[in-house]
Write a protein that holds these residues in place. Structure first.
Motif, PDB file in Angstrom:
ATOM      1  N   ALA A   1       4.336  20.673 -35.944  1.00 50.03           N
ATOM      2  CA  ALA A   1       5.437  20.587 -36.891  1.00 50.03           C
ATOM      3  C   ALA A   1       5.614  21.915 -37.610  1.00 50.03           C
ATOM      4  O   ALA A   1       4.694  22.708 -37.706  1.00 50.03           O
ATOM      5  CB  ALA A   1       5.158  19.472 -37.903  1.00 50.03           C
TER       6      ALA A   1
ATOM      7  N   VAL B   1      13.292  22.845 -40.101  1.00 49.78           N
ATOM      8  CA  VAL B   1      12.090  22.591 -40.893  1.00 49.78           C
ATOM      9  C   VAL B   1      11.682  23.846 -41.652  1.00 49.78           C
ATOM     10  O   VAL B   1      11.350  23.802 -42.841  1.00 49.78           O
ATOM     11  CB  VAL B   1      10.939  22.115 -39.987  1.00 49.78           C
TER      12      VAL B   1
ATOM     13  N   GLY C   1       6.425  14.647 -43.476  1.00 53.31           N
ATOM     14  CA  GLY C   1       6.079  13.907 -42.270  1.00 53.31           C
ATOM     15  C   GLY C   1       5.477  12.554 -42.570  1.00 53.31           C
ATOM     16  O   GLY C   1       4.691  12.391 -43.494  1.00 53.31           O
TER      17      GLY C   1
ATOM     18  N   ARG D   1       2.791  12.996 -35.751  1.00 57.74           N
ATOM     19  CA  ARG D   1       3.642  13.893 -34.985  1.00 57.74           C
ATOM     20  C   ARG D   1       4.211  15.031 -35.820  1.00 57.74           C
ATOM     21  O   ARG D   1       4.491  16.105 -35.302  1.00 57.74           O
ATOM     22  CB  ARG D   1       4.807  13.106 -34.365  1.00 57.74           C
ATOM     23  N   ASP D   2       4.441  14.793 -37.098  1.00 55.54           N
ATOM     24  CA  ASP D   2       5.209  15.775 -37.867  1.00 55.54           C
ATOM     25  C   ASP D   2       4.658  16.036 -39.266  1.00 55.54           C
ATOM     26  O   ASP D   2       5.352  16.577 -40.118  1.00 55.54           O
ATOM     27  CB  ASP D   2       6.681  15.332 -37.980  1.00 55.54           C
TER      28      ASP D   2
ATOM     29  N   ARG E   1      10.407  14.537 -43.027  1.00 60.48           N
ATOM     30  CA  ARG E   1      10.723  15.716 -42.218  1.00 60.48           C
ATOM     31  C   ARG E   1      12.144  15.655 -41.717  1.00 60.48           C
ATOM     32  O   ARG E   1      12.667  14.596 -41.387  1.00 60.48           O
ATOM     33  CB  ARG E   1       9.756  15.768 -41.023  1.00 60.48           C
TER      34      ARG E   1
ATOM     35  N   ALA F   1      14.505  15.923 -35.836  1.00 56.40           N
ATOM     36  CA  ALA F   1      14.180  16.866 -34.750  1.00 56.40           C
ATOM     37  C   ALA F   1      15.433  17.328 -34.029  1.00 56.40           C
ATOM     38  O   ALA F   1      15.477  18.409 -33.435  1.00 56.40           O
ATOM     39  CB  ALA F   1      13.202  16.235 -33.754  1.00 56.40           C
TER      40      ALA F   1
END
Length: 260
Positions: A79, A85, A211, A215-216, A253, A256
């Motif tokens: 991430a 981001v 997050g 994953r993030d 977050r 994507a």
């Protein structure tokens, strides 16, 4: 794009589709996996067991659910490197260095290590130098332990299958039992402290940044020369970091789909 007709290995396709489910689900039971994949429970169980055997899934302590395993976590894109981001995290870092007066970093977890994704240096003449892209053992840094604390104990044990933790300075935690105990304390207080661990003469404090899943997730870490960063100072910095991180942490977050 779906698989090419006539060239599909059905069991492999099922396994790959199941792995993709872990991108949107922190845990899955056999029944949930079967329903989402439109396969029988026995098929879902066999595929999950195969993934578990290869480290791509782990079973929780109840034995009913499965989560992403260490091999799948290692394959995940860190991430914090996407454009959207970085822009939002950059604003947080600007505010955090202003509030604390110390070098601040955003860090992500890759397997059992953290990587510095971005940061800002302190204006003090004596300061911690920013090293974007550098990695450290997760258990030996406050940012790493902050991120590990947001995983389940089963996931942490999968990342650290042995009791002894070898990497890190003499001040770093040396056992998995000690790590699990400290992670429980971090979950309770909401911040992680590091004292003279990854770099001699440097103390650190970390809070969650962004997050909602493995994953993030990102952590926000302040790095302070030890002579001006005792525990009381670090705890005050934790509060300032929380204030800086609040807009991004509460929002989660960025999507994507907006990254490049």
């Amino acid at each position: 794009m779906g698989p090419t007709a006539g060239y599909t290995i059905e069991s492999l396709d099922t396994g790959l589709r199941l792995m993709r489910l872990f991108l949107t689900h922190d845990s899955l039971t056999v029944s949930e996996a079967a329903a989402r994949l439109s396969v029988g429970r026995s098929t879902a169980h066999r595929v999950l067991s195969t993934l578990e055997g290869r480290g791509f899934a782990i079973r929780d302590s109840s034995g009913r659910g499965y989560s992403a395993g260490p091999e799948l976590v290692r394959l995940g894109r860190p991430a914090g490197f996407g454009t959207a981001v970085r822009e939002q995290v950059g604003a947080v870092l600007d505010d955090a260095v202003r509030r604390t007066g110390e070098t601040v970093q955003s860090v992500a977890l890759i397997g059992d290590r953290i990587i510095v994704t971005d940061g800002r240096e302190s204006p003090h003449p004596v300061r911690v130098v920013l090293e974007t892209g550098r990695t450290h053992p997760a258990h030996a840094t406050s940012g790493g332990r902050m991120l590990l604390s947001r995983m389940t104990a089963d996931q942490v044990c999968a990342l650290y299958p042995r009791e002894r933790l070898d990497e890190g300075s003499p001040r770093a935690l040396g056992s998995r039992s000690a790590l699990l105990a400290e992670l429980a304390d971090i979950r309770e207080c909401g911040y992680a402290l590091g004292r003279d661990e990854s770099v001699p003469g440097m103390n650190t404090v970390a809070v969650p940044l962004a997050g909602s899943s493995w994953r993030d997730r990102l952590a926000l870490m302040a790095c302070v020369p030890a002579h001006r960063g005792d525990d009381a100072v670090l705890v005050r910095h934790a509060e300032e970091l929380r204030r800086s991180a609040a807009p991004l942490y509460t929002a989660g977050r960025p999507s994507a789909s907006s990254e490049s």
